[in-house]
Enzyme design. Structure first.
Site: not given
Ligand code: TYM
Length: 338
Positions: A120, A202, A205
């Site tokens: 990032k 991957k 968004k």
């Molecule tokens: P975020 O918002 O980027 O993504 C949400 C969830 O989607 C999963 N994910 C994917 N899984 C498979 N293939 C993909 N291409 C893909 N892109 C995203 C992510 O692994 C995630 O599970 N830091 C976290 C949000 C967060 C969080 C937490 C998660 C904040 N606090 C506490 C778990 C526990 C995030 O940015 O996810």
């Protein structure tokens, strides 16, 4: 130590950032598993709006997307059972208090090693803020504050979960049992959905090529177009080989996730057929998978009063749990409760 009370159901928690409409990767890697676990676990699912601030989103868009994300949780039935809680992270300020405490028990070196921070920082070189650096300790606070046993996430969050476990173990080692040390829950299939245009990266968004990402609100037409233009190879053979046939293997994974078919079955079904039929089948399976969710989402979005009530109720229930752990941690480290 995985649970405080063996009589109690295991607690599941996960959050997602409201930085845009979620992708098919978010859905298959995380949200779909949440919906499955919501039936037989006590769950908390949150909208990580504080994490979203690290990329300085447009304020009006952030507000709208936060409400829409909560509507998506409701459309998935995540709050159907009274025991489950859906909430917005910033509505429970104790996350920030615990996050600050955990910052003081996290080493600069271990935070510096986070791959996502490095990625990032490279992609937002004009805004490498401190929030981006301490992002994993806020995430650790999100998890530890609710004494979660399992955290269903995609593959890309594995390293953050490892950091969370290390910090929890360190704190417990210094002050005695305080936090449940959580286990990641990463699905066997679809934990890393790849971009349709760059299948070595991957699905994300923020992919600059919009054809690479399927969004959960895409129309059937858009989904068909994106699948048809997906990058494959020149071999014209539907065969699972993620190392050599990354594009085809990714599409096969999507088809397997949406239909429950095995790779062997898919290979047999498309033996001797071209990629055109295969891509159309993938698109149709995705459209069918998303149809009930999209219909329910349209209904929930109409009901603003229900959404506001859901947010208020979720915040009140989450706060009660969050304060319990925060006060415990505050006492342990020596903060004076006058
Ligand atoms: P975020 O918002 O980027 O993504 C949400 C969830 O989607 C999963 N994910 C994917 N899984 C498979 N293939 C993909 N291409 C893909 N892109 C995203 C992510 O692994 C995630 O599970 N830091 C976290 C949000 C967060 C969080 C937490 C998660 C904040 N606090 C506490 C778990 C526990 C995030 O940015 O996810």
């Amino acid at each position: 130590m995985t649970t405080e009370n063996p009589q109690k159901k295991q607690r599941v928690l996960s959050l997602i950032q409201p930085t845009s409409v979620p992708t098919l990767g978010n859905y298959i890697g995380a949200m779909r598993n949440w919906a499955k676990m919501a039936n037989d676990h006590d769950c908390l699912f949150g909208v990580a709006d504080l994490h979203a601030l690290t990329v300085r989103p447009d304020p009006a868009a952030l507000r709208r997307q936060t409400a829409e994300m909560l509507a998506m949780f409701a459309a998935l039935g995540l709050n159907k059972r009274e025991e489950n809680i859906v909430f917005v992270q910033s509505h429970v300020p104790a996350h920030c208090t615990l996050s600050w405490i955990l910052n003081c028990y996290t080493q600069f070196g271990e935070a510096s090693r986070m791959t996502q921070f490095k990625e990032k920082s490279a992609s937002h070189a004009d805004n490498v803020n401190v929030g981006l650096f301490t992002y994993p300790t806020l995430m650790a606070a999100d998890i530890l504050i609710y004494q979660a046993n399992y955290v269903p996430v995609g593959d890309d969050q594995k390293q953050h979960l490892e950091l969370c476990r290390n910090v929890a173990e360190r704190f417990n080692g210094l002050y005695g049992p305080t936090f449940v040390v959580p286990e990641p829950y990463i699905g066997k299939l679809g934990s890393r959905v790849m971009s349709l245009q760059t299948p070595t990266a991957k699905m994300s968004k923020s992919d600059p090529n919009p054809k690479g990402t399927i969004f959960l609100t895409d129309t059937p037409d858009q989904i068909v177009k994106k699948c048809k233009s997906a990058i494959t190879d020149s071999e014209a053979s539907v065969r699972y080989d993620p190392a050599k046939k990354t594009g085809v293997s990714n599409l096969m994974t999507l088809l397997a996730c949406c239909t429950g078919q095995s790779f062997a079955q898919i290979e047999a079904d498309f033996a001797g057929k071209g990629y055109g039929d295969f891509k159309l089948a993938v698109a149709e399976a995705i459209v069918a998978e998303l149809r009930p969710f999209q219909a329910e989402l349209a209904r929930v979005l109409q009901d603003k009063a229900y959404l506001e009530e859901t947010a208020r109720k979720g915040a009140a229930k989450a706060e009660q749990l969050a304060l319990r752990t925060t006060q415990k941690a505050m006492k342990k480290v020596g903060l004076w409760a006058a």
